[in-house]
Design a protein around this motif. Sequence first.
Motif, PDB file in Angstrom:
ATOM      1  N   GLN A 198       0.812  -1.219   0.000  1.00  0.00           N
ATOM      2  CA  GLN A 198       0.000   0.000   0.000  1.00  0.00           C
ATOM      3  C   GLN A 198       0.847   1.271   0.000  1.00  0.00           C
ATOM      4  OE1 GLN A 198      -2.211  -0.575   3.602  1.00  0.00           O
ATOM      5  NE2 GLN A 198      -3.249  -2.420   2.843  1.00  0.00           N
ATOM      6  N   ALA A 199       2.077   1.164   0.468  1.00  0.00           N
ATOM      7  CA  ALA A 199       2.903   2.350   0.682  1.00  0.00           C
ATOM      8  C   ALA A 199       3.511   2.857  -0.617  1.00  0.00           C
ATOM      9  CB  ALA A 199       4.009   2.038   1.687  1.00  0.00           C
ATOM     10  N   ASP A 200       4.016   4.097  -0.551  1.00  0.00           N
ATOM     11  CA  ASP A 200       4.728   4.710  -1.675  1.00  0.00           C
ATOM     12  C   ASP A 200       6.236   4.713  -1.461  1.00  0.00           C
ATOM     13  OD1 ASP A 200       2.329   5.542  -3.093  1.00  0.00           O
ATOM     14  OD2 ASP A 200       2.082   7.036  -1.507  1.00  0.00           O
ATOM     15  N   ILE A 201       6.654   4.795  -0.213  1.00  0.00           N
ATOM     16  CA  ILE A 201       8.072   4.916   0.129  1.00  0.00           C
ATOM     17  C   ILE A 201       8.320   4.145   1.418  1.00  0.00           C
ATOM     18  CG2 ILE A 201       9.896   6.530   0.877  1.00  0.00           C
ATOM     19  CD1 ILE A 201       8.326   8.707  -0.712  1.00  0.00           C
ATOM     20  N   PHE A 202       9.462   3.463   1.486  1.00  0.00           N
ATOM     21  CA  PHE A 202       9.899   2.840   2.734  1.00  0.00           C
ATOM     22  C   PHE A 202      11.140   3.584   3.215  1.00  0.00           C
ATOM     23  CE2 PHE A 202      12.127  -0.045   5.489  1.00  0.00           C
ATOM     24  CZ  PHE A 202      11.108  -0.648   6.216  1.00  0.00           C
ATOM     25  N   ALA A 203      11.173   3.966   4.488  1.00  0.00           N
ATOM     26  CA  ALA A 203      12.296   4.739   5.018  1.00  0.00           C
ATOM     27  C   ALA A 203      12.825   4.105   6.293  1.00  0.00           C
ATOM     28  CB  ALA A 203      11.862   6.180   5.295  1.00  0.00           C
ATOM     29  N   LEU A 204      14.161   4.047   6.417  1.00  0.00           N
ATOM     30  CA  LEU A 204      14.806   3.513   7.615  1.00  0.00           C
ATOM     31  C   LEU A 204      16.148   4.231   7.783  1.00  0.00           C
ATOM     32  CD1 LEU A 204      14.229   1.285   9.765  1.00  0.00           C
ATOM     33  CD2 LEU A 204      15.779  -0.183   8.456  1.00  0.00           C
ATOM     34  N   ALA A 205      16.288   4.978   8.869  1.00  0.00           N
ATOM     35  CA  ALA A 205      17.468   5.835   9.066  1.00  0.00           C
ATOM     36  C   ALA A 205      18.523   5.142   9.927  1.00  0.00           C
ATOM     37  CB  ALA A 205      17.042   7.161   9.694  1.00  0.00           C
ATOM     38  N   CYS A 206      19.028   4.021   9.462  1.00  0.00           N
ATOM     39  CA  CYS A 206      19.971   3.215  10.246  1.00  0.00           C
ATOM     40  C   CYS A 206      21.173   4.046  10.699  1.00  0.00           C
ATOM     41  CB  CYS A 206      20.464   2.040   9.413  1.00  0.00           C
ATOM     42  SG  CYS A 206      19.157   0.946   8.826  1.00  0.00           S
ATOM     43  N   ARG A 207      21.675   3.712  11.893  1.00  0.00           N
ATOM     44  CA  ARG A 207      22.839   4.414  12.450  1.00  0.00           C
ATOM     45  C   ARG A 207      23.643   3.466  13.335  1.00  0.00           C
ATOM     46  NH1 ARG A 207      19.461   7.314  16.749  1.00  0.00           N
ATOM     47  NH2 ARG A 207      20.169   9.327  15.946  1.00  0.00           N
ATOM     48  N   VAL A 208      24.847   3.903  13.673  1.00  0.00           N
ATOM     49  CA  VAL A 208      25.649   3.205  14.675  1.00  0.00           C
ATOM     50  C   VAL A 208      25.297   3.815  16.024  1.00  0.00           C
ATOM     51  CG1 VAL A 208      27.962   2.649  15.493  1.00  0.00           C
ATOM     52  CG2 VAL A 208      27.513   2.790  13.027  1.00  0.00           C
ATOM     53  N   ALA A 209      24.798   3.003  16.942  1.00  0.00           N
ATOM     54  CA  ALA A 209      24.397   3.492  18.261  1.00  0.00           C
ATOM     55  C   ALA A 209      25.626   3.816  19.112  1.00  0.00           C
ATOM     56  CB  ALA A 209      23.532   2.447  18.959  1.00  0.00           C
ATOM     57  N   ALA A 210      25.388   4.504  20.212  1.00  0.00           N
ATOM     58  CA  ALA A 210      26.479   4.947  21.085  1.00  0.00           C
ATOM     59  C   ALA A 210      27.313   3.782  21.597  1.00  0.00           C
ATOM     60  CB  ALA A 210      25.910   5.751  22.253  1.00  0.00           C
ATOM     61  N   ASP A 211      26.702   2.611  21.811  1.00  0.00           N
ATOM     62  CA  ASP A 211      27.446   1.457  22.315  1.00  0.00           C
ATOM     63  C   ASP A 211      28.040   0.600  21.209  1.00  0.00           C
ATOM     64  OD1 ASP A 211      25.207   0.276  21.263  1.00  0.00           O
ATOM     65  OD2 ASP A 211      24.636  -0.822  23.073  1.00  0.00           O
ATOM     66  N   GLY A 212      27.970   1.087  19.956  1.00  0.00           N
ATOM     67  CA  GLY A 212      28.503   0.346  18.825  1.00  0.00           C
ATOM     68  C   GLY A 212      27.496  -0.535  18.119  1.00  0.00           C
ATOM     69  N   ASP A 213      26.314  -0.700  18.683  1.00  0.00           N
ATOM     70  CA  ASP A 213      25.276  -1.523  18.074  1.00  0.00           C
ATOM     71  C   ASP A 213      24.872  -0.930  16.732  1.00  0.00           C
ATOM     72  OD1 ASP A 213      23.297  -3.359  17.597  1.00  0.00           O
ATOM     73  OD2 ASP A 213      21.889  -2.537  19.045  1.00  0.00           O
ATOM     74  N   ARG A 214      24.608  -1.793  15.776  1.00  0.00           N
ATOM     75  CA  ARG A 214      24.148  -1.367  14.454  1.00  0.00           C
ATOM     76  C   ARG A 214      23.445  -2.537  13.771  1.00  0.00           C
ATOM     77  NH1 ARG A 214      30.281  -0.602  12.785  1.00  0.00           N
ATOM     78  NH2 ARG A 214      30.293  -0.334  15.052  1.00  0.00           N
ATOM     79  N   ASP A 215      22.693  -2.229  12.747  1.00  0.00           N
ATOM     80  CA  ASP A 215      22.077  -3.276  11.945  1.00  0.00           C
ATOM     81  C   ASP A 215      23.128  -3.972  11.098  1.00  0.00           C
ATOM     82  OD1 ASP A 215      19.193  -3.571  12.250  1.00  0.00           O
ATOM     83  OD2 ASP A 215      19.071  -1.479  11.636  1.00  0.00           O
ATOM     84  N   GLY A 216      22.809  -5.180  10.645  1.00  0.00           N
ATOM     85  CA  GLY A 216      23.592  -5.810   9.600  1.00  0.00           C
ATOM     86  C   GLY A 216      23.017  -5.315   8.283  1.00  0.00           C
ATOM     87  N   LEU A 217      22.258  -6.176   7.642  1.00  0.00           N
ATOM     88  CA  LEU A 217      21.432  -5.776   6.507  1.00  0.00           C
ATOM     89  C   LEU A 217      19.997  -5.968   6.951  1.00  0.00           C
ATOM     90  CD1 LEU A 217      20.801  -4.929   3.648  1.00  0.00           C
ATOM     91  CD2 LEU A 217      21.309  -7.257   2.890  1.00  0.00           C
ATOM     92  N   PRO A 218      19.292  -4.886   7.273  1.00  0.00           N
ATOM     93  CA  PRO A 218      17.926  -5.039   7.808  1.00  0.00           C
ATOM     94  C   PRO A 218      17.029  -5.829   6.854  1.00  0.00           C
ATOM     95  CG  PRO A 218      18.694  -2.788   8.086  1.00  0.00           C
ATOM     96  CD  PRO A 218      19.703  -3.484   7.211  1.00  0.00           C
ATOM     97  N   ASN A 219      16.436  -6.884   7.367  1.00  0.00           N
ATOM     98  CA  ASN A 219      15.604  -7.734   6.532  1.00  0.00           C
ATOM     99  C   ASN A 219      14.411  -6.969   5.961  1.00  0.00           C
ATOM    100  OD1 ASN A 219      15.990 -10.538   5.832  1.00  0.00           O
ATOM    101  ND2 ASN A 219      13.938 -10.912   6.602  1.00  0.00           N
ATOM    102  N   VAL A 220      13.950  -5.944   6.686  1.00  0.00           N
ATOM    103  CA  VAL A 220      12.783  -5.198   6.202  1.00  0.00           C
ATOM    104  C   VAL A 220      13.092  -4.467   4.904  1.00  0.00           C
ATOM    105  CG1 VAL A 220      11.643  -4.966   8.432  1.00  0.00           C
ATOM    106  CG2 VAL A 220      13.361  -3.265   7.746  1.00  0.00           C
ATOM    107  N   LEU A 221      14.341  -4.066   4.695  1.00  0.00           N
ATOM    108  CA  LEU A 221      14.705  -3.428   3.420  1.00  0.00           C
ATOM    109  C   LEU A 221      14.612  -4.430   2.268  1.00  0.00           C
ATOM    110  CD1 LEU A 221      17.798  -1.255   4.462  1.00  0.00           C
ATOM    111  CD2 LEU A 221      15.498  -0.432   3.889  1.00  0.00           C
ATOM    112  N   VAL A 222      15.007  -5.666   2.542  1.00  0.00           N
ATOM    113  CA  VAL A 222      14.900  -6.704   1.517  1.00  0.00           C
ATOM    114  C   VAL A 222      13.430  -7.014   1.239  1.00  0.00           C
ATOM    115  CG1 VAL A 222      15.660  -9.010   0.834  1.00  0.00           C
ATOM    116  CG2 VAL A 222      17.092  -7.631   2.358  1.00  0.00           C
ATOM    117  N   GLU A 223      12.636  -7.108   2.307  1.00  0.00           N
ATOM    118  CA  GLU A 223      11.209  -7.383   2.142  1.00  0.00           C
ATOM    119  C   GLU A 223      10.520  -6.285   1.333  1.00  0.00           C
ATOM    120  OE1 GLU A 223      10.699  -9.698   6.467  1.00  0.00           O
ATOM    121  OE2 GLU A 223       9.722  -7.764   6.101  1.00  0.00           O
TER     122      GLU A 223
END
Length: 419
Positions: A301-326
């Motif tokens: 239903q959507a027109d655009i998918f947005a995800l503002a991935c970042r490196v968190a303060a403790d070093g945590d980060r996404d790998g390749l977010p599965n939702v982008l692939v979906e």
Amino acid sequence: MRKKILVVLKGYPRLSETFIAQELLGLERAGFDLTLISMRKPTDKKRHPVHDEIKARVVYLPEYLHNEPVRVLRAFFAGIAKPGFKPLLKQFWADLKRDITPNRVRRFGQALVLAHEWPEGGEWLHAHFIHTPASVTAYASIMTGIPWTCSAHAKDIWTSPDWELSEKLGRARWTVTCTHNGFEHMRDLIKVDDKVYLSYHGLDLDRFGPFVGGHSNRDGADISDPAFILSVGRAVEKKGYDVLLRALALLPGDLNWRFTHIGGGDGLSKLKALAETLGIVDRLTWKGALAQEEVLAHYRQADIFALACRVAADGDRDGLPNVLVEASSQRLVCISTDVSGVPELLDDRENGLVVPTEDPQALAAALELAIRNPALRHRLGDAAERRVREHFDHHASIRQLTRLFEEQWQKEDQWRKSA
């Protein structure tokens, strides 16, 4: 001959870890006999359909040792006389001196319980995540003598100290990971070619079949039919939702849009307060966690998918977010950042829009560009779907894992025969 694998998981089932459930189902369908060992009981109120298709038995370890003291003490006293106990105690003490935390003690206790309540026929251990699940797995391996392997992902790699990563990589028979930068980081630590492998999760393209409909031509000009921006992800720091909200607030006043967020997370209340402060709360919808089929309907239903991935303060980060692939599989144009594995899926202006992380202005410019140009959205979305269907089919990952397991088991059998 295939061995019965005990798969150690942080929690099961979890809505945010469809990539793991998809892999478990794929391995079952490939003929593997699995038992799932979960360190936590489920907290999500819903389940994805894939969870109901997985047949493996689930065993829950005590999440907190003090909640099940009899179970833990029984395992401890039963383990004292076993050959693996002293080597385990030595390793645990070495780890504890470098990481004096209740978490370290908890993993030791969980490993003792696993070793004591060992599921019948278990011949192999496999950990999903190289931080706490791999700690339990490694300890249980020392206690029982059963070899182990590992799947590393994102947070577990980047928030683990190098000493712990390198030691676990050395003890595991092999480790796979799902992004190139995670692969390079671990390979540099271990410096052994056949210990770490790159294996993209991919997507179950039967479950995310082609979208036969069409995405809209909304261009933000019609106040009664605003452009629909979607995001799916937990409200945690590494997802960058505060950056995304600030970017939305920067969009020109003549542009009509609405934003829907799907997902849970402890940060939701803060994000809602930020939206109030930014004056955009009337354009936002917070759906909470949804099952996979409901998420799929929103992609379409959507027109655009947005995800503002970042490196968190403790070093945590996404790998390749599965939702982008979906989302890409449904011809939905994705706008994201140049963090971690995102550029391994999205090429800017080729099959998506990629902006610098922590930059609300750049993100707002990309959102405006996509809203005002439906033809661009359609072109990028079509290219994104082609990329996914050509390079991110999860069957390739299952074939790779099957090969790795079977080759390792052949080596183990040869070592035993020659010993």
